[in-house]
Each structure stands twice: as C-alpha cells, then as structure tokens.
Design an enzyme around this catalytic site. Structure first.
Site, short mmCIF file in Angstrom:
data_model
loop_
_atom_site.label_atom_id
_atom_site.label_comp_id
_atom_site.label_asym_id
_atom_site.label_seq_id
_atom_site.Cartn_x
_atom_site.Cartn_y
_atom_site.Cartn_z
N GLY A 46 48.54 54.85 43.11
CA GLY A 46 47.43 54.67 42.17
C GLY A 46 47.18 53.21 41.84
O GLY A 46 46.04 52.75 41.79
N CYS A 47 48.26 52.47 41.62
CA CYS A 47 48.12 51.06 41.26
C CYS A 47 47.59 50.23 42.43
O CYS A 47 46.83 49.28 42.23
CB CYS A 47 49.44 50.52 40.74
SG CYS A 47 49.98 51.34 39.22
N THR A 48 47.97 50.61 43.63
CA THR A 48 47.45 49.93 44.82
C THR A 48 45.96 50.20 44.96
O THR A 48 45.17 49.28 45.20
CB THR A 48 48.22 50.37 46.08
OG1 THR A 48 49.60 50.01 45.92
CG2 THR A 48 47.66 49.72 47.33
#
Length: 157
Positions: A46-48
């Site tokens: 998700g953060c990527t």
C-alpha cells in the site's frame, strides 16, 4: 490517542533526516504550500502504491506550487532503499521515535482483520505558505488518494 489537526491549526514544526541523512525542516518550506503525508512502512504494497502515485503526479503538484514530503517511522537506510527502488525524488523523512507522527495526530488505534492495535494512521495534510493546516485527511486509502487530493485541491483538468 493523539489529538487530530484541523484546518486553521498551526502545523507542528519538525526537523527529521531524509533518505540521504540530510536534515529537513518544515520551516524550510515557509512561503510554499506543502503536502505532508504519513504512511506506515516503506516498501509495503500500500505504501509503495501511494508513494508511486505521488511520484507519478509530482510534476502536476509542483507546477501548481505544492511540494511533497513523506514521513514514516522507517530508518534512513530503509528509506534510501525505498527511494532508490521506486525512483522517488521527493523527501522521505524517517521518524523512528514517532514524535512527529504523534504531534500530527497520525498515530493511534487501527483495526485490521478484527484486531485492534496502535500504528501509523495513513494521513495527508496540506500546509499553507504561512505554516497553517489548510486541509487534513485521516485514514486515507493508499490507492486513489493522490487523485482525490488533486481533485480536492482543484488541480484536476
């Protein structure tokens, strides 16, 4: 649970190391609009996705006068690898002690698969040129948030 920020509040100042070990302070951006976003962990799916969305829309945001800063509790080494692997050119700051994350109200209770735990709340803020919070979004989704941000700022064409 830390208190959440609202539009009109003074943005809590910070000085944190970036992925190259250089100190970056919010006051360095006084006179500019800044998007400050908090994310749980570098190199997670998700953060990527979220970081790459910022990367892919960075020119549009910069052209409209917005700088972007990402903050997570990661170490400098992890942030450097993340920035390199994903070609991220905006500052990624590490806050392993979570002092800045807490000051911005981006740390607290989260729920996942029926379990409640403490963690970084995915949040995005726009700080105006005078250092005040112009917009504050908590519990944002990793996917589609940057597009929503661009629409909410009136930048979508």
């Amino acid at each position: 649970m830390t208190e959440r920020l609202s539009p009109g509040d003074a943005a809590p100042d910070f000085t944190l190391p970036d992925s190259e070990g250089k100190e970056v302070s919010l006051r360095d951006f006084r006179g500019e609009s800044v998007v400050v976003y908090f994310y749980p962990a570098a190199s997670t799916p998700g953060c990527t996705k979220q970081a790459c969305d910022f990367r892919d829309n960075l020119a549009e945001l910069n052209d409209a006068g917005y700088r972007v800063i990402g903050i997570s509790p990661d170490t400098q080494a992890k942030l450097a690898k993340f920035a390199s692997n994903e070609s991220l050119t905006f500052p990624l700051l590490g806050d392993p002690e979570k002092t800045v994350i807490e000051a911005w109200g981006a740390y607290g209770e989260k729920k996942n698969y029926g379990k409640t735990y403490l963690g970084v709340i995915r949040s995005t803020f726009v700080v105006d040129p005078e250092g005040k919070i112009a917009h504050a979004w908590y519990n944002v989704r990793a996917t589609g948030h940057v597009a929503k941000l661009i629409r909410d700022l009136g930048l979508a064409s």
